[in-house]
Design a protein around this motif. Structure first.
Motif, PDB file in Angstrom:
ATOM      1  N   ALA A  89       0.507  -1.374  -0.218  1.00 20.75           N
ATOM      2  CA  ALA A  89       0.427  -0.208  -0.147  1.00 20.75           C
ATOM      3  C   ALA A  89       1.127   1.408   0.279  1.00 20.75           C
ATOM      4  N   GLN A  90       2.166   1.597   0.359  1.00 20.82           N
ATOM      5  CA  GLN A  90       2.607   2.495   1.414  1.00 20.82           C
ATOM      6  C   GLN A  90       3.435   2.434  -0.641  1.00 20.82           C
ATOM      7  N   GLY A  91       3.882   1.686  -1.508  1.00 14.99           N
ATOM      8  CA  GLY A  91       3.941   1.947  -2.665  1.00 14.99           C
ATOM      9  C   GLY A  91       6.052   1.532  -2.512  1.00 14.99           C
ATOM     10  N   ARG A  92       6.045   0.017  -1.701  1.00 17.97           N
ATOM     11  CA  ARG A  92       7.750   0.322  -1.049  1.00 17.97           C
ATOM     12  C   ARG A  92       7.815  -0.863  -1.916  1.00 17.97           C
ATOM     13  N   ILE A  93       7.002  -2.378  -2.293  1.00 16.70           N
ATOM     14  CA  ILE A  93       7.602  -3.753  -3.093  1.00 16.70           C
ATOM     15  C   ILE A  93       6.312  -3.648  -3.967  1.00 16.70           C
ATOM     16  N   ASP A  94       6.564  -3.879  -4.398  1.00 18.72           N
ATOM     17  CA  ASP A  94       4.755  -4.539  -5.995  1.00 18.72           C
ATOM     18  C   ASP A  94       3.533  -5.415  -4.247  1.00 18.72           C
ATOM     19  N   PRO A  95       2.590  -4.813  -4.726  1.00 20.92           N
ATOM     20  CA  PRO A  95       1.359  -6.021  -4.132  1.00 20.92           C
ATOM     21  C   PRO A  95       1.722  -7.439  -4.385  1.00 20.92           C
ATOM     22  N   LEU A  96       2.305  -7.359  -5.884  1.00 23.42           N
ATOM     23  CA  LEU A  96       1.958  -8.912  -6.348  1.00 23.42           C
ATOM     24  C   LEU A  96       2.940  -9.630  -6.136  1.00 23.42           C
ATOM     25  N   ILE A  97       4.182  -9.425  -6.107  1.00 24.64           N
ATOM     26  CA  ILE A  97       5.375  -9.719  -5.206  1.00 24.64           C
ATOM     27  C   ILE A  97       5.043  -9.602  -3.603  1.00 24.64           C
ATOM     28  N   ALA A  98       5.163  -8.885  -3.132  1.00 19.95           N
ATOM     29  CA  ALA A  98       4.682  -8.795  -1.685  1.00 19.95           C
ATOM     30  C   ALA A  98       3.471  -9.994  -0.840  1.00 19.95           C
ATOM     31  N   LEU A  99       2.788  -9.991  -1.698  1.00 23.63           N
ATOM     32  CA  LEU A  99       1.767 -10.900  -1.047  1.00 23.63           C
ATOM     33  C   LEU A  99       2.023 -12.311  -1.862  1.00 23.63           C
ATOM     34  N   TRP A 100       1.973 -12.354  -3.034  1.00 22.44           N
ATOM     35  CA  TRP A 100       1.782 -14.053  -3.489  1.00 22.44           C
ATOM     36  C   TRP A 100       3.595 -14.437  -3.182  1.00 22.44           C
ATOM     37  N   GLY A 101       4.549 -13.607  -3.130  1.00 18.69           N
ATOM     38  CA  GLY A 101       6.285 -14.391  -3.141  1.00 18.69           C
ATOM     39  C   GLY A 101       5.402 -15.419  -1.728  1.00 18.69           C
ATOM     40  N   PRO A 102       5.307 -14.723  -0.554  1.00 12.10           N
ATOM     41  CA  PRO A 102       4.863 -15.365   0.473  1.00 12.10           C
ATOM     42  C   PRO A 102       4.351 -16.641   0.488  1.00 12.10           C
ATOM     43  N   PHE A 103       3.016 -16.371  -0.131  1.00 11.49           N
ATOM     44  CA  PHE A 103       2.070 -17.268  -0.434  1.00 11.49           C
ATOM     45  C   PHE A 103       2.642 -18.567  -1.043  1.00 11.49           C
ATOM     46  N   LEU A 104       3.607 -18.277  -2.906  1.00 12.50           N
ATOM     47  CA  LEU A 104       4.581 -18.944  -3.024  1.00 12.50           C
ATOM     48  C   LEU A 104       5.266 -20.271  -2.042  1.00 12.50           C
ATOM     49  N   ALA A 105       6.099 -19.460  -1.297  1.00 12.99           N
ATOM     50  CA  ALA A 105       6.873 -19.826  -0.540  1.00 12.99           C
ATOM     51  C   ALA A 105       5.915 -20.740   0.407  1.00 12.99           C
ATOM     52  N   LEU A 106       4.765 -20.799   1.215  1.00 14.71           N
ATOM     53  CA  LEU A 106       4.667 -21.192   1.909  1.00 14.71           C
ATOM     54  C   LEU A 106       4.140 -22.593   1.330  1.00 14.71           C
ATOM     55  N   LEU A 107       3.300 -22.197   0.073  1.00 17.20           N
ATOM     56  CA  LEU A 107       3.054 -23.586  -0.212  1.00 17.20           C
ATOM     57  C   LEU A 107       4.223 -24.339  -0.764  1.00 17.20           C
ATOM     58  N   ALA A 108       5.385 -24.019  -1.399  1.00 19.79           N
ATOM     59  CA  ALA A 108       6.225 -24.646  -1.688  1.00 19.79           C
ATOM     60  C   ALA A 108       6.542 -25.802  -0.221  1.00 19.79           C
ATOM     61  N   LEU A 109       6.634 -25.680   0.875  1.00 21.29           N
ATOM     62  CA  LEU A 109       6.964 -25.412   2.097  1.00 21.29           C
ATOM     63  C   LEU A 109       6.465 -26.491   2.615  1.00 21.29           C
ATOM     64  N   ILE A 110       4.605 -25.980   2.355  1.00 19.90           N
ATOM     65  CA  ILE A 110       4.158 -26.700   3.289  1.00 19.90           C
ATOM     66  C   ILE A 110       4.161 -28.709   2.084  1.00 19.90           C
ATOM     67  N   TRP A 111       4.179 -28.611   0.953  1.00 23.06           N
ATOM     68  CA  TRP A 111       3.929 -29.251  -0.421  1.00 23.06           C
ATOM     69  C   TRP A 111       5.184 -30.950   0.058  1.00 23.06           C
ATOM     70  N   TRP A 112       6.907 -29.479   0.842  1.00 28.46           N
ATOM     71  CA  TRP A 112       7.399 -30.782   0.549  1.00 28.46           C
ATOM     72  C   TRP A 112       7.159 -31.510   2.054  1.00 28.46           C
ATOM     73  N   MET A 113       6.559 -30.912   2.935  1.00 25.55           N
ATOM     74  CA  MET A 113       6.374 -31.174   4.067  1.00 25.55           C
ATOM     75  C   MET A 113       5.121 -32.417   3.792  1.00 25.55           C
ATOM     76  N   TYR A 114       4.516 -32.154   3.096  1.00 23.81           N
ATOM     77  CA  TYR A 114       3.308 -33.401   2.897  1.00 23.81           C
ATOM     78  C   TYR A 114       3.944 -34.216   1.483  1.00 23.81           C
ATOM     79  N   HIS A 115       5.381 -34.103   1.633  1.00 29.69           N
ATOM     80  CA  HIS A 115       5.515 -35.505   0.283  1.00 29.69           C
ATOM     81  C   HIS A 115       6.658 -35.798   1.621  1.00 29.69           C
ATOM     82  N   VAL A 116       6.517 -35.607   1.823  1.00 36.12           N
ATOM     83  CA  VAL A 116       7.398 -36.552   2.941  1.00 36.12           C
ATOM     84  C   VAL A 116       6.967 -37.238   3.955  1.00 36.12           C
ATOM     85  N   VAL A 117       6.379 -36.732   4.031  1.00 38.07           N
ATOM     86  CA  VAL A 117       5.076 -37.790   5.628  1.00 38.07           C
ATOM     87  C   VAL A 117       4.319 -38.660   4.505  1.00 38.07           C
TER      88      VAL A 117
END
Length: 396
Positions: free
Chosen positions: A332-360
């Motif tokens: 909102a302050q324009g420091r980071i593009d909203p797509l990067i600021a919000l979808w970046g953590p989303f994709l990182a969490l998605l990758a982490l959860i998929w790896w955890m599920y694959h392990v178990v």
């Protein structure tokens, strides 16, 4: 049979967690709302209206936690009672077991998207309007017995008591500043407010009292004893509440999307709207990852009943929520593009959860948080040894 069994096992903790979380949120807010309404002199019934308008926000926060804990506790029960091993032994895969959790997840994701996208913005606007009406006096004012009450800018009223229905007042002192240089003060044994044909004027009918009028042109105040006296009182003008849409949180998902990608607005307004749009979307879509996360953390190591997975799951979801809030502010302050600021953590969490599920799910004996389990097990043993070696406290 398996689907019905899983559905029942998930429903009980899901509903229980949702109800408990909502009650905790309501109780935390209720005391502050009662204090605010009483201080503003408004009717107590407004508190329940304000709480009703806060419930969509509380449900939007509680539904993801309820879904996560419902699936996690159901599968943890299957794992600790060896039912999960039996199902796996007869060829039922984790993919097959995920059918019912994803039915819950998809339904609750759509429900949550409807809440944060449409219901919550209107509820938030109505809540702010109630706050404004309380502060402006549009909902009426409560007259406190035994205290000097200021009603509007020109009237001071004090009463000694009233009937139960509040229509008849006793032991009245009243002072009204009619205009500059003119003041009317009155005392009366009883009185009541009456409506008139003019909505901007009310009539205060006083019984058995005395009235004193002071004006600059009078050499001395004028006094009048009366058995009945009707005193007209002009009601103060009440400002109108602003229109909806001052804040992006009061706009529906479609409205805030249009604002965010409209080239007619300034860059700052577009950034705020884009950040809010993407924040709502990632918060809702994150729920589709919760079944995988719940299963990955529900299965403890063999011959263990550790609850570490529950703790880790709650910490991950709460931390991700806070990261999204921070990302929305940065976007909102324009420091980071909203797509990067919000979808970046989303994709990182998605990758982490998929790896955890694959392990178990695909590694024999796999435990995604096995290192944490071993660390806490060793820490617990060290604490027990330290407690045993500690010398006893001598008796006095």
């Amino acid at each position: 049979m398996i689907d019905r069994y899983l559905a029942r096992s998930i429903a009980v903790p899901l509903i229980g967690t949702l109800v408990l979380a909502s009650m905790l949120f309501v109780l935390d807010k209720m005391l502050r709302l009662f204090s605010f309404v009483i201080d503003a002199g408004g009717p107590v019934s407004v508190v329940w209206q304000m709480i009703a308008n806060l419930l969509p926000e509380y449900f939007a926060l509680g539904i993801p936690i309820g879904l996560l804990l419902g699936i996690l506790l159901a599968f943890r029960k299957l794992a600790t009672t060896s039912e999960l091993d039996a199902m796996r032994g007869i060829g039922i895969s984790f993919g097959r077991l995920l059918r019912v959790p994803y039915i819950y997840a998809i339904a609750l994701t759509l429900l949550n998207l409807g809440i944060v996208g449409y219901i919550e913005p209107w509820a938030r606007y109505r809540y702010e309007r109630l706050r404004f009406d309380l502060q402006s006096g549009a909902l009426g004012a409560a007259v406190k017995v035994g205290e000097f009450n200021r009603l509007g800018k020109r009237m001071i009223l004090r009463i000694e008591g009233s009937e139960k229905d509040g229509t008849k007042l006793r032991g009245i002192f009243l002072q009204v500043d009619e205009k500059p240089g003119s003041t009317v003060a009155a005392t009366a044994e009883e009185g009541r407010f009456l409506a008139t044909d003019d909505p901007n004027t009310i009539l205060f009918r006083l019984k058995k009292g005395r009235l004193v009028q002071q004006m600059d042109k009078f050499a001395a105040p004028r006094s009048l004893a009366f058995d009945s006296y009707d005193l007209p009182i002009n009601l103060p003008a009440i400002d109108k509440f602003r229109g909806r849409g001052k804040n992006e949180d009061e706009l529906t998902l479609i409205e805030v999307f249009r604002r965010g990608y409209s080239h007619r607005l300034a860059a700052d307004d577009r950034n705020r709207a884009q950040a809010n749009t993407n924040y709502r979307l990632v918060e809702a879509l994150m729920m589709l990852m919760l079944p995988l996360l719940a299963i990955a953390l529900a299965v403890p190591p063999k011959r263990s009943t550790s609850s570490l997975g529950i703790f880790v799951a709650i910490v991950m979801v709460v931390t991700y929520h806070k990261i999204n809030q921070y990302g929305e502010q940065m976007g909102a302050q324009g420091r980071i593009d909203p797509l990067i600021a919000l979808w970046g953590p989303f994709l990182a969490l998605l990758a982490l959860i998929w790896w955890m599920y694959h392990v178990v799910a695909h590694r024999p004996g796999g435990q995604p948080i096995g290192a944490l389990e071993r660390f806490f097990a060793k820490a617990g043993k060290l604490l027990k040894r330290f407690a045993k070696r500690r010398p006893p406290t001598p008796a006095p």
